[in-house]
Motif scaffolding. Structure first.
Motif, PDB file in Angstrom:
ATOM      1  N   GLU A   1       0.829  -1.205   0.000  1.00 46.67           N
ATOM      2  CA  GLU A   1       0.000   0.000   0.000  1.00 46.67           C
ATOM      3  C   GLU A   1       0.864   1.256   0.000  1.00 46.67           C
ATOM      4  OE1 GLU A   1      -2.926   2.799  -0.007  1.00 46.67           O
ATOM      5  OE2 GLU A   1      -2.974   0.693  -0.616  1.00 46.67           O
TER       6      GLU A   1
ATOM      7  N   ARG B   1       1.822   1.678  -3.568  1.00 45.75           N
ATOM      8  CA  ARG B   1       0.676   2.086  -4.390  1.00 45.75           C
ATOM      9  C   ARG B   1       0.323   3.552  -4.146  1.00 45.75           C
ATOM     10  NH1 ARG B   1      -4.029   3.554  -4.637  1.00 45.75           N
ATOM     11  NH2 ARG B   1      -4.094   3.742  -2.364  1.00 45.75           N
ATOM     12  N   SER B   2       0.314   3.957  -2.876  1.00 44.20           N
ATOM     13  CA  SER B   2      -0.078   5.331  -2.560  1.00 44.20           C
ATOM     14  C   SER B   2       0.956   6.330  -3.083  1.00 44.20           C
ATOM     15  CB  SER B   2      -0.282   5.496  -1.052  1.00 44.20           C
ATOM     16  OG  SER B   2       0.921   5.252  -0.347  1.00 44.20           O
ATOM     17  N   ARG B   3       2.252   5.979  -3.015  1.00 41.15           N
ATOM     18  CA  ARG B   3       3.280   6.872  -3.542  1.00 41.15           C
ATOM     19  C   ARG B   3       3.199   6.968  -5.066  1.00 41.15           C
ATOM     20  NH1 ARG B   3       4.791  10.675  -0.941  1.00 41.15           N
ATOM     21  NH2 ARG B   3       6.663  10.829  -2.259  1.00 41.15           N
TER      22      ARG B   3
ATOM     23  N   GLU C   1       0.406   6.601  -6.774  1.00 41.87           N
ATOM     24  CA  GLU C   1      -0.795   7.405  -7.025  1.00 41.87           C
ATOM     25  C   GLU C   1      -0.513   8.890  -6.831  1.00 41.87           C
ATOM     26  OE1 GLU C   1      -5.544   7.280  -5.872  1.00 41.87           O
ATOM     27  OE2 GLU C   1      -4.072   6.487  -4.452  1.00 41.87           O
ATOM     28  N   ALA C   2       0.393   9.209  -5.907  1.00 45.38           N
ATOM     29  CA  ALA C   2       0.744  10.608  -5.653  1.00 45.38           C
ATOM     30  C   ALA C   2       1.714  11.164  -6.693  1.00 45.38           C
ATOM     31  CB  ALA C   2       1.344  10.744  -4.259  1.00 45.38           C
TER      32      ALA C   2
ATOM     33  N   PRO D   1      -2.008  -1.264 -12.211  1.00 43.54           N
ATOM     34  CA  PRO D   1      -2.222  -0.023 -12.956  1.00 43.54           C
ATOM     35  C   PRO D   1      -0.927   0.717 -13.288  1.00 43.54           C
ATOM     36  CG  PRO D   1      -3.839  -0.209 -11.195  1.00 43.54           C
ATOM     37  CD  PRO D   1      -2.837  -1.302 -10.980  1.00 43.54           C
ATOM     38  N   TYR D   2       0.129   0.503 -12.480  1.00 40.93           N
ATOM     39  CA  TYR D   2       1.396   1.195 -12.687  1.00 40.93           C
ATOM     40  C   TYR D   2       2.422   0.307 -13.401  1.00 40.93           C
ATOM     41  CZ  TYR D   2      -1.131   3.789  -9.214  1.00 40.93           C
ATOM     42  OH  TYR D   2      -2.135   4.471  -8.546  1.00 40.93           O
TER      43      TYR D   2
ATOM     44  N   GLU E   1      -7.087  -6.812  -9.434  1.00 39.98           N
ATOM     45  CA  GLU E   1      -6.639  -5.812  -8.465  1.00 39.98           C
ATOM     46  C   GLU E   1      -7.204  -6.030  -7.064  1.00 39.98           C
ATOM     47  OE1 GLU E   1      -6.803  -1.727  -9.826  1.00 39.98           O
ATOM     48  OE2 GLU E   1      -6.835  -2.394 -11.926  1.00 39.98           O
TER      49      GLU E   1
END
Length: 376
Positions: free
Chosen positions: A265, A268-270, A272-273, A316-317, A344
């Motif tokens: 997570e 993923r969050s980094r 997304e940022a 997604p990345y 996912e």
């Protein structure tokens, strides 16, 4: 088998609630309506057991596939010796078996672990995540079941990612029964497996489809397996965390060991940022993943390549670089229909795949496995 014998057998199975009659079906022509029968799995219970480093999950299903319950108990294998670790497994199993409702009987158990599993011997050869080496897991589990009063049942042991692939292929994607699929997933590391005709294909020694150690270059990068340039050195969770600059390799190893979902997570969050170093690291990993899948498509020509676990969460990345590697292959008419499917969601695929495999064992030899139900 004579008609009278078959009639007697069906009558006996009905009396034991193993089969049930359906509504009559009238067919063209003379004669009485046909009265079909169907497997009635109501008194039966198949268990899937997933032994992970920090938890044991158990899923129970009927023979028809209805999930009865799914529970998870914490364990602490870190620093435990083999016998202490198995004592924790035994305690969880005994407690949960005592909770099986009256009127249901456990007749099959499938156990999932990470690592190299020899399925025909039910032995865990080794696992980077579990404290057992050449451990006769099937026999030890059978001893626990016997102590709990559960005897004469099927007990199987299989690799966790192979079972996750089984569930993804048959339940999530519902591929046709004759399909060939490859699965990549895992949480603390890359796991994979092959599913052929709706069953795990293990090859000569049970480990067919080990894609984590496919060579993707980077010859200066050592892998824990002793080789260099393995996929896990680029796409493994520790590699992603350290290469992206979020933490050192030692910190990444500890973070993944302690809380793999939290570590993923964080990535993923980094991403997304919009963290550029994280996005570049994931793009490089996606390119490596694409090269491995490209090779698999060429060798196996499967109907589907399924991406789950932490790889699915991060897909997604990874997708753009992965698809760039696959574009030429998938433009060939022979491969154009191949499905490349990222999953996912954080579905508990392993334990549900284990329950599915336990059910399969019963259906493969139903008369033998009804013996526990013929007491008294």
């Amino acid at each position: 088998m004579g008609i009278s014998t078959l009639t007697d057998l069906i009558g006996d199975l009905k009396s034991r609630r193993l089969v049930k009659e359906l509504d009559p079906v009238r067919r063209p022509g003379a004669g009485r309506p046909t009265r079909p029968i169907a497997l009635d799995g109501d008194p039966w219970c198949a268990l899937g057991v997933h032994i992970a480093p920090d938890a044991i999950a158990i899923a129970a299903t009927t023979m028809g596939g209805e999930e009865l319950w799914l529970v998870e108990d914490p364990v602490a294998f870190a620093g435990a010796d083999p016998e202490d670790a198995f004592r924790q497994v035994r305690d969880v199993l005994v407690r949960r078996l005592a909770e099986v409702p009256t009127g249901r009987e456990v007749i099959s158990v499938e156990v999932a672990t990470s690592g190299l599993v020899v399925r025909d011997r039910g032995q865990l050869e080794h696992s980077a995540e579990l404290p057992w080496v050449e451990f006769p897991l099937r026999e030890r589990i059978r001893e626990v079941l016997t102590q709990a009063g559960v005897t004469g049942v099927h007990v199987g042991v299989a690799n966790d990612s192979q079972l996750a692939g089984l569930y993804a292929t048959r339940t999530e994607l519902r591929l046709p029964p004759n399909s060939v699929a490859v699965y990549l997933g895992g949480w603390r590391g890359i796991g994979s497996g092959l599913i052929v005709d709706g069953q795990i294909f293990g090859g000569a020694h049970g480990v067919a489809g080990d894609l984590a150690h496919s060579n993707v270059g980077g010859e200066t990068t050592d892998c824990q397996c002793g080789r260099r340039g393995c996929l896990t050195t680029v796409l493994g969770p520790e590699a992603l965390l350290s290469h992206s600059g979020l933490m050192s390799m030692d910190e990444a190893i500890e973070a993944v060991r302690r809380d793999p979902s939290g570590a993923i997570e964080q990535l993923r969050s980094r991403a997304e940022a919009g963290d550029e170093q994280v996005l570049t690291t994931l793009a490089d990993a996606g390119s490596a993943l694409g090269r491995v899948i490209d090779d698999v498509l060429g060798v196996l020509n499967p109907h589907a390549a399924i991406i789950g676990g932490f790889i699915g969460v991060l897909s997604p990345y990874l997708r753009e670089a992965m698809e760039a590697q696959l574009s030429e292959r998938l433009s060939d008419p022979a491969f154009a229909a191949t499905l490349v499917v990222p999953l996912e969601s954080m579905e508990p695929r392993v334990v549900r795949g284990a329950a599915m495999s336990a059910r399969d064992a019963c259906l493969a030899d139903p008369l033998t496995l009804t013996r526990p139900l013929t007491r008294g």
